[in-house]
Design an enzyme around this catalytic site. Structure first.
Site, short mmCIF file in Angstrom:
data_model
loop_
_atom_site.label_atom_id
_atom_site.label_comp_id
_atom_site.label_asym_id
_atom_site.label_seq_id
_atom_site.Cartn_x
_atom_site.Cartn_y
_atom_site.Cartn_z
N TYR A 39 66.66 52.81 80.27
CA TYR A 39 66.35 51.62 79.82
C TYR A 39 67.03 51.24 78.46
O TYR A 39 67.65 50.02 78.19
CB TYR A 39 64.90 51.49 79.63
CG TYR A 39 64.26 50.50 78.76
CD1 TYR A 39 64.00 49.19 79.08
CD2 TYR A 39 63.78 50.89 77.47
CE1 TYR A 39 63.89 48.02 78.19
CE2 TYR A 39 63.43 49.74 76.45
CZ TYR A 39 63.29 48.69 76.91
OH TYR A 39 63.04 47.63 76.06
N SER A 89 66.00 46.83 71.04
CA SER A 89 65.06 47.74 70.89
C SER A 89 65.56 48.58 69.69
O SER A 89 66.88 48.84 69.56
CB SER A 89 64.71 48.48 72.02
OG SER A 89 63.94 49.49 71.98
N LYS A 128 69.81 48.18 76.85
CA LYS A 128 69.65 47.36 75.83
C LYS A 128 71.07 47.43 74.83
O LYS A 128 71.56 46.49 74.34
CB LYS A 128 68.40 47.90 75.06
CG LYS A 128 67.12 47.63 75.52
CD LYS A 128 66.87 46.01 75.56
CE LYS A 128 65.66 45.57 76.46
NZ LYS A 128 65.70 44.10 76.77
P1 NAD Z 1 56.85 41.92 80.03
O1 NAD Z 1 57.45 42.87 81.06
O2 NAD Z 1 55.73 41.59 79.47
O3 NAD Z 1 57.75 40.83 80.29
C1 NAD Z 1 59.13 40.71 80.76
C2 NAD Z 1 59.20 39.48 81.65
O4 NAD Z 1 60.45 39.45 82.21
C3 NAD Z 1 57.81 39.52 82.68
O5 NAD Z 1 57.04 38.29 82.76
C4 NAD Z 1 58.59 39.83 83.99
O6 NAD Z 1 57.97 39.05 85.12
C5 NAD Z 1 59.91 39.22 83.77
N1 NAD Z 1 61.24 39.34 84.44
C6 NAD Z 1 61.46 40.52 84.61
N2 NAD Z 1 62.89 40.56 85.28
C7 NAD Z 1 63.17 39.32 85.54
C8 NAD Z 1 64.20 38.50 86.13
N3 NAD Z 1 65.19 39.25 86.73
N4 NAD Z 1 63.99 37.28 86.13
C9 NAD Z 1 63.10 36.46 85.56
N5 NAD Z 1 62.11 37.01 84.92
C10 NAD Z 1 62.21 38.46 85.01
O7 NAD Z 1 57.84 42.93 78.68
P2 NAD Z 1 57.54 42.46 77.11
O8 NAD Z 1 56.82 43.71 76.65
O9 NAD Z 1 57.07 41.20 76.88
O10 NAD Z 1 58.99 42.37 76.77
C11 NAD Z 1 60.00 41.36 76.52
C12 NAD Z 1 61.21 41.93 76.23
O11 NAD Z 1 61.41 42.74 75.06
C13 NAD Z 1 61.90 42.82 77.35
O12 NAD Z 1 63.34 42.58 77.49
C14 NAD Z 1 61.89 44.16 76.71
O13 NAD Z 1 62.79 45.17 77.01
C15 NAD Z 1 62.00 44.15 75.28
N6 NAD Z 1 61.24 44.94 74.46
C16 NAD Z 1 59.92 45.23 74.61
C17 NAD Z 1 59.36 46.21 73.86
C18 NAD Z 1 57.79 46.66 74.09
O14 NAD Z 1 57.51 47.63 73.78
N7 NAD Z 1 56.88 45.67 74.70
C19 NAD Z 1 60.28 46.93 72.86
C20 NAD Z 1 61.55 46.59 72.69
C21 NAD Z 1 61.86 45.52 73.48
N1 UFG Z 2 52.11 58.49 72.76
C1 UFG Z 2 51.05 59.24 73.03
N2 UFG Z 2 50.51 59.28 74.07
C2 UFG Z 2 50.41 58.32 75.08
C3 UFG Z 2 51.74 57.25 74.87
C4 UFG Z 2 52.28 57.70 73.68
O1 UFG Z 2 50.67 60.37 72.24
O2 UFG Z 2 49.85 58.01 76.10
C5 UFG Z 2 52.81 58.60 71.62
C6 UFG Z 2 54.16 58.91 71.99
O3 UFG Z 2 54.66 60.40 72.07
C7 UFG Z 2 54.78 58.35 70.50
C8 UFG Z 2 53.78 57.37 70.17
O4 UFG Z 2 52.86 57.40 70.91
O5 UFG Z 2 54.84 59.22 69.44
C9 UFG Z 2 54.33 55.77 70.63
O6 UFG Z 2 54.84 55.79 72.06
P1 UFG Z 2 54.84 54.44 72.66
O7 UFG Z 2 55.41 54.66 74.15
O8 UFG Z 2 53.85 53.41 72.46
O9 UFG Z 2 56.35 53.78 72.12
P2 UFG Z 2 57.77 54.64 71.88
O10 UFG Z 2 58.07 54.48 70.44
O11 UFG Z 2 57.89 55.65 72.80
O12 UFG Z 2 58.53 53.34 72.69
C10 UFG Z 2 59.03 51.99 72.29
C11 UFG Z 2 58.93 50.96 73.40
C12 UFG Z 2 60.19 51.17 74.18
C13 UFG Z 2 61.47 51.72 73.08
C14 UFG Z 2 61.08 52.51 72.12
C15 UFG Z 2 62.18 52.97 71.19
O13 UFG Z 2 57.83 51.03 74.25
O14 UFG Z 2 60.34 50.19 74.79
O15 UFG Z 2 59.91 52.13 71.41
O16 UFG Z 2 62.25 51.70 70.48
F1 UFG Z 2 62.68 51.68 73.99
#
Ligand code: NAD
Ligand code: UFG
Length: 338
Positions: free
Chosen positions: A150, A125, A154
């Site tokens: 979290y 991330s 990472k």
């Molecule tokens: P998600 O929660 O939709 O997907 C994660 C999946 O992993 C889920 O299906 C969950 O059931 C499974 N899981 C969790 N713990 C597990 C375990 N111990 N064993 C087996 N399965 C398990 O999340 P996502 O948005 O698809 O994110 C996927 C990856 O990307 C995550 O590692 C997340 O941290 C990373 N990531 C996501 C974002 C974002 O904003 N969505 C941003 C940066 C990084």
């Molecule tokens: N925001 C609002 N209202 C909401 C939700 C978010 O105003 O209800 C704003 C936040 O303040 C931010 C922007 O929208 O300015 C984006 O917020 P998100 O929560 O969608 O995303 P973040 O950038 O905070 O977080 C994301 C991922 C995390 C990761 C982080 C840093 O969700 O997993 O980026 O990379 F850790």
């Protein structure tokens, strides 16, 4: 064509990546404990592609589950999505985050080593960057321990994987630093389905639009940005999914551990996202300005030139596409997969 293990493949980004893998002709094995997802996403992945995948309901923290996968399938590479991802929750239940994200990644790499599989793509991330850096963020900039648990997991896993690859040259590891994944598959059949109240902006907006939430709170309108609201680099989940295929190709004949930013390189403010959503979808979003959210930075967007030049990857979709596709998914599935 390769056989890929996708941990967390039933989740948001994982399910979209499974579609792209299957469409590219790869075989897919998903290991997911369904703690934050539903098997229905995988049924839809198979219906969309007209191809089958193997699903094992299991946990990356359990060596038996992993060994069963590696003993049953000749896996070539692993894409590792499984883990917990809610920033706020990670402050309440840190041990669950350390266990799923850190111990889970160690247990996965141990099983890979037992099976002789050394190609890994890890979901990292942009949160690993030191907040003191100025956007656009590039991969040579310093990382720093994020303030939330979290983000901490990472960065720790990135560092563990880096050390692992330094100690044993058989490893070939891609660290993909995602910016803000949004959007959904064009079909609207798969998308983001958060449990409970969404933490992230995009699912919150679509839930207001569909009538599940009353109004959007915009966290802060006094940041030093174009309109005072936070600026982020939103990236279409299908572009993000494709970056994993590019990373797999890059890692096939490589060794070591390398990080790539996966973003569009373009920042959008919260107000711009809300206004564009209203414009392209013809739906009004009720909102109010609220206090800044603890831990948020004003601006975060990527320098994505390393991914473009080294991974032969290029994002295809712009903000309007992301907002149209997010709404298309939510509209067709007002209650997500349920
Ligand atoms: P998600 O929660 O939709 O997907 C994660 C999946 O992993 C889920 O299906 C969950 O059931 C499974 N899981 C969790 N713990 C597990 C375990 N111990 N064993 C087996 N399965 C398990 O999340 P996502 O948005 O698809 O994110 C996927 C990856 O990307 C995550 O590692 C997340 O941290 C990373 N990531 C996501 C974002 C974002 O904003 N969505 C941003 C940066 C990084
Ligand atoms: N925001 C609002 N209202 C909401 C939700 C978010 O105003 O209800 C704003 C936040 O303040 C931010 C922007 O929208 O300015 C984006 O917020 P998100 O929560 O969608 O995303 P973040 O950038 O905070 O977080 C994301 C991922 C995390 C990761 C982080 C840093 O969700 O997993 O980026 O990379 F850790």
């Amino acid at each position: 064509m390769a056989k890929i293990l996708v941990t967390g493949g039933a989740g948001y980004i994982g399910s979209h990546t499974c579609v792209e893998l299957l469409n590219a002709g790869h075989q897919v094995v998903v290991l997911d404990n369904l703690s934050n997802s539903s098997e229905e996403s995988l049924n839809r992945v198979q219906a969309l592609t007209g191809k089958t995948l193997d699903f094992i309901q299991g946990d990356i923290r359990r060596a038996e589950d992993l060994d069963q996968v590696f003993n049953t399938h000749q896996i070539d590479a692993v894409i590792h999505f499984a883990g917990l991802k809610a920033v706020g929750e990670s402050q309440q239940i840190p041990l669950a985050y350390f266990d799923n994200n850190i111990s889970g990644s160690i247990s996965l790499t141990q099983a890979m080593q037992r099976a002789g599989v050394f190609n890994l793509v890890f979901s990292s991330s942009a949160t690993v960057y030191d907040e003191a850096n100025t956007s656009p963020l590039n991969e040579t900039m310093p990382t720093a321990m994020p303030t939330n648990n979290y983000g901490y997991t990472k960065l720790i896993v990135e560092q563990l994987l880096e050390k692992l690859s330094l100690a044993d040259p058989r490893w070939s590891i891609a660290l993909l630093r995602y910016f803000n994944p949004v959007g959904a598959h064009k079909s609207g059949r798969i998308g983001e389905d958060p449990q409970g109240i969404p933490n992230n902006l995009m699912p919150y907006i679509t839930q207001v639009a569909v009538g599940r939430r009353e109004k959007l709170s915009i966290y802060g309108n006094d940041y030093d940005t174009v309109d005072g609201t936070g600026v982020r680099d939103y990236i279409h989940v299908v572009d993000l999914a494709n970056a994993h295929l590019c990373a797999l190709t890059n890692r096939l004949n490589a060794t070591g551990c390398r990080a790539w930013n996966i973003g569009t390189g373009h920042g959008s403010s919260v107000l711009e996202v809300k206004n564009t959503f209203e414009q392209v979808n013809g739906v009004a979003i009720t909102f109010e300005f609220a206090e800044r959210r603890a831990g948020d930075v004003a601006t975060s967007y990527a320098d994505n030139s390393r991914a473009i030049s080294e991974l032969n990857w290029q994002p295809q979709y712009d903000l309007e596409d992301m907002l149209i596709d997010s709404w298309n998914w939510q509209k067709q599935n007002p209650k997500g997969y349920h």
